[in-house]
Design an enzyme around this catalytic site. Structure first.
Site, PDB file in Angstrom:
ATOM      1  N   ARG A   1      -0.343  -2.017  -6.579  1.00 21.92           N
ATOM      2  CA  ARG A   1      -0.336  -3.200  -5.786  1.00 21.92           C
ATOM      3  C   ARG A   1      -1.357  -4.111  -6.290  1.00 21.92           C
ATOM      4  O   ARG A   1      -1.120  -5.457  -6.276  1.00 21.92           O
ATOM      5  CB  ARG A   1      -1.169  -2.562  -4.323  1.00 21.92           C
ATOM      6  CG  ARG A   1      -1.400  -3.670  -3.306  1.00 21.92           C
ATOM      7  CD  ARG A   1      -1.833  -2.845  -2.203  1.00 21.92           C
ATOM      8  NE  ARG A   1      -2.646  -3.874  -1.024  1.00 21.92           N
ATOM      9  CZ  ARG A   1      -2.064  -4.696  -0.166  1.00 21.92           C
ATOM     10  NH1 ARG A   1      -0.813  -4.868  -0.250  1.00 21.92           N
ATOM     11  NH2 ARG A   1      -3.229  -5.248   0.506  1.00 21.92           N
TER      12      ARG A   1
ATOM     13  N   HIS B   1      -2.352   3.003  -5.753  1.00 21.88           N
ATOM     14  CA  HIS B   1      -2.865   1.541  -5.192  1.00 21.88           C
ATOM     15  C   HIS B   1      -3.218   0.715  -6.322  1.00 21.88           C
ATOM     16  O   HIS B   1      -2.861  -0.380  -6.007  1.00 21.88           O
ATOM     17  CB  HIS B   1      -4.210   1.953  -4.481  1.00 21.88           C
ATOM     18  CG  HIS B   1      -4.521   0.780  -3.646  1.00 21.88           C
ATOM     19  ND1 HIS B   1      -3.700   0.669  -2.435  1.00 21.88           N
ATOM     20  CD2 HIS B   1      -5.506  -0.190  -3.810  1.00 21.88           C
ATOM     21  CE1 HIS B   1      -4.385  -0.640  -1.723  1.00 21.88           C
ATOM     22  NE2 HIS B   1      -5.411  -1.083  -2.577  1.00 21.88           N
TER      23      HIS B   1
ATOM     24  N   ARG C   1       0.779  -1.229  -0.036  1.00 23.71           N
ATOM     25  CA  ARG C   1      -0.002   0.056  -0.129  1.00 23.71           C
ATOM     26  C   ARG C   1       0.907   1.167   0.059  1.00 23.71           C
ATOM     27  O   ARG C   1       2.055   1.133   0.390  1.00 23.71           O
ATOM     28  CB  ARG C   1      -0.914   0.077   1.230  1.00 23.71           C
ATOM     29  CG  ARG C   1      -1.883  -1.022   1.394  1.00 23.71           C
ATOM     30  CD  ARG C   1      -2.532  -1.171   2.744  1.00 23.71           C
ATOM     31  NE  ARG C   1      -3.479  -2.260   3.004  1.00 23.71           N
ATOM     32  CZ  ARG C   1      -3.177  -3.557   3.236  1.00 23.71           C
ATOM     33  NH1 ARG C   1      -2.152  -3.650   3.894  1.00 23.71           N
ATOM     34  NH2 ARG C   1      -4.216  -4.370   3.389  1.00 23.71           N
TER      35      ARG C   1
ATOM     36  N   TYR D   1      -9.464  -8.571  -5.299  1.00 22.23           N
ATOM     37  CA  TYR D   1      -8.538  -7.616  -5.517  1.00 22.23           C
ATOM     38  C   TYR D   1      -7.648  -7.912  -6.739  1.00 22.23           C
ATOM     39  O   TYR D   1      -6.611  -7.363  -6.732  1.00 22.23           O
ATOM     40  CB  TYR D   1      -7.431  -7.045  -4.147  1.00 22.23           C
ATOM     41  CG  TYR D   1      -8.247  -6.316  -3.375  1.00 22.23           C
ATOM     42  CD1 TYR D   1      -7.546  -5.012  -3.403  1.00 22.23           C
ATOM     43  CD2 TYR D   1      -9.450  -6.466  -2.742  1.00 22.23           C
ATOM     44  CE1 TYR D   1      -8.275  -3.781  -2.708  1.00 22.23           C
ATOM     45  CE2 TYR D   1      -9.740  -5.405  -1.955  1.00 22.23           C
ATOM     46  CZ  TYR D   1      -9.250  -4.076  -1.760  1.00 22.23           C
ATOM     47  OH  TYR D   1      -9.919  -3.102  -1.172  1.00 22.23           O
TER      48      TYR D   1
ATOM     49  N   LYS E   1      -2.188  -2.774   7.882  1.00 23.12           N
ATOM     50  CA  LYS E   1      -3.304  -2.484   8.581  1.00 23.12           C
ATOM     51  C   LYS E   1      -3.526  -3.145   9.867  1.00 23.12           C
ATOM     52  O   LYS E   1      -3.186  -4.292  10.063  1.00 23.12           O
ATOM     53  CB  LYS E   1      -4.474  -2.741   7.772  1.00 23.12           C
ATOM     54  CG  LYS E   1      -4.874  -1.827   6.501  1.00 23.12           C
ATOM     55  CD  LYS E   1      -6.122  -2.326   5.855  1.00 23.12           C
ATOM     56  CE  LYS E   1      -6.510  -1.175   4.917  1.00 23.12           C
ATOM     57  NZ  LYS E   1      -7.905  -1.564   4.089  1.00 23.12           N
TER      58      LYS E   1
ATOM     59  N   HIS F   1      -3.612  -9.682   3.446  1.00 24.83           N
ATOM     60  CA  HIS F   1      -5.186  -9.715   3.282  1.00 24.83           C
ATOM     61  C   HIS F   1      -5.451 -11.064   4.653  1.00 24.83           C
ATOM     62  O   HIS F   1      -4.666 -12.006   4.461  1.00 24.83           O
ATOM     63  CB  HIS F   1      -5.864 -10.386   1.983  1.00 24.83           C
ATOM     64  CG  HIS F   1      -5.745  -9.169   1.276  1.00 24.83           C
ATOM     65  ND1 HIS F   1      -5.853  -9.404  -0.291  1.00 24.83           N
ATOM     66  CD2 HIS F   1      -5.724  -7.945   1.142  1.00 24.83           C
ATOM     67  CE1 HIS F   1      -5.931  -8.328  -0.845  1.00 24.83           C
ATOM     68  NE2 HIS F   1      -5.771  -7.457  -0.100  1.00 24.83           N
TER      69      HIS F   1
END
Length: 321
Positions: free
Chosen positions: A269, A266, A175, A301, A198, A292
């Site tokens: 990615r 993004h 990211r 994604y 995250k 993830h």
């Protein structure tokens, strides 16, 4: 909460002191217990602010805990209806999620009791698959970075910086926030990078020679001294390079090359995951590299063709022979 505007100042015109204190406690909970990023915290704060601002105007007075405790489903629906003209379903769903988390916190901690928001249905959001950047476009974009800065000698370090940053995002599937948080010390291992993603969850990604080479080319001519624990990507004044500045560069390049609007930092990615998958990469491995939590997120994604999905399914569930 560093880099986050003080709730005491932001909410003083629409909330009572006790409600402001409640919001501070909630945001602190998200920061310390949930380990949410500064960007996520800012989103939660904004969602709550605009909700309370709506209530303040609707009820013609400062909002306190008693008012929050007595809110009905009608109040929440009225708030959602007020947003329909200027907000899409995704934005409304996020705002509703922020409020649900806030009231759940209040209920769990016994600050106030109100579960009316749980009766409100979340607006449906169309699940779209982010589009990756084609390999030929990536090459053209890297070349166009030099044209953006007009190849002046004083700009060479900026050219090297943006090429290194873009190569890092694409080559490691990061990211933009993860790439910008890379420190000089984190580059000491020549084989891998430890990424804090995250929720501050760490993962390990391969540090490809191509990526390392581009970063070293930038660091060798960077005009600023960078300490071990300092982020390596810097702006004109020696401060951490902002995601907005890099996004603006990509937008200019996109315009110059007449590329699709879906090409953002993004998107590179997504390209990392897509190109790995198309080359025969394993979904589980790609899931770990991207950080993830669930495999379904990885599937959403990446651009997965039917044949590849069929192959993965057959490998996972072989028929009896």
């Amino acid at each position: 909460m560093s880099n986050l505007s003080a709730p005491e100042a932001k909410f003083k015109d629409n909330s009572s002191p006790e409600t402001i204190l409640l919001i501070v406690r909630f945001l602190r909970f998200l920061e310390v217990e949930k380990r949410y990023s500064i960007h996520t915290l800012s989103s939660y704060q904004s969602d709550i602010f605009y909700f309370l601002d709506f209530l303040c105007k609707s009820k013609e007075g400062i909002i306190d805990n008693k008012i929050l405790e007595n809110l009905t489903t009608y109040d929440f629906r009225k708030w959602l209806s007020s947003r329909l003209e200027n907000h899409n379903n995704a934005s409304n769903a996020r705002g509703l999620s922020s409020l649900r988390s806030f009231f759940k916190f209040c209920n769990n901690e016994s600050f106030l009791k109100n579960q009316e928001i749980e009766k409100i249905k979340t607006p449906k959001i169309a699940k779209s698959i982010p589009k990756p950047v084609d390999e030929i476009d990536i090459k053209n974009i890297l070349q166009e970075i030099e044209n953006i800065y007009k190849k002046k000698e004083s700009n060479i370090w900026q050219i090297k910086r943006d090429i290194a940053l873009l190569t890092l995002i694409y080559g490691c599937g990061l990211r933009i926030s993860e790439a910008l948080s890379i420190t000089k010390k984190s580059l000491e291992n020549n084989q891998t990078l430890i990424i804090s993603g995250k929720g501050k969850k760490q993962r390990m990604v391969p540090f490809l020679p191509m990526v390392k080479e581009r970063i070293n080319e930038y660091l060798d001519i960077c005009p600023f001294e960078i300490t071990d624990n300092q982020e390596i990507f810097l702006g004109l004044k020696g401060k951490t390079y902002s995601r907005r500045s890099f996004s603006d560069i990509i937008q200019k390049i996109r315009t110059n090359l007449n590329l699709q609007e879906t090409i953002t930092p993004h998107a590179f990615r997504h390209s990392f995951a897509t190109h790995l998958l198309e080359a025969g990469g394993d979904l589980r491995t790609i899931q770990e590299l991207l950080g993830h939590e669930s495999l379904s997120t990885t599937q959403r994604y990446t651009k997965i063709d039917k044949k590849r999905l069929l192959d993965v399914f057959n490998q996972s569930h072989p028929r009896d022979r």
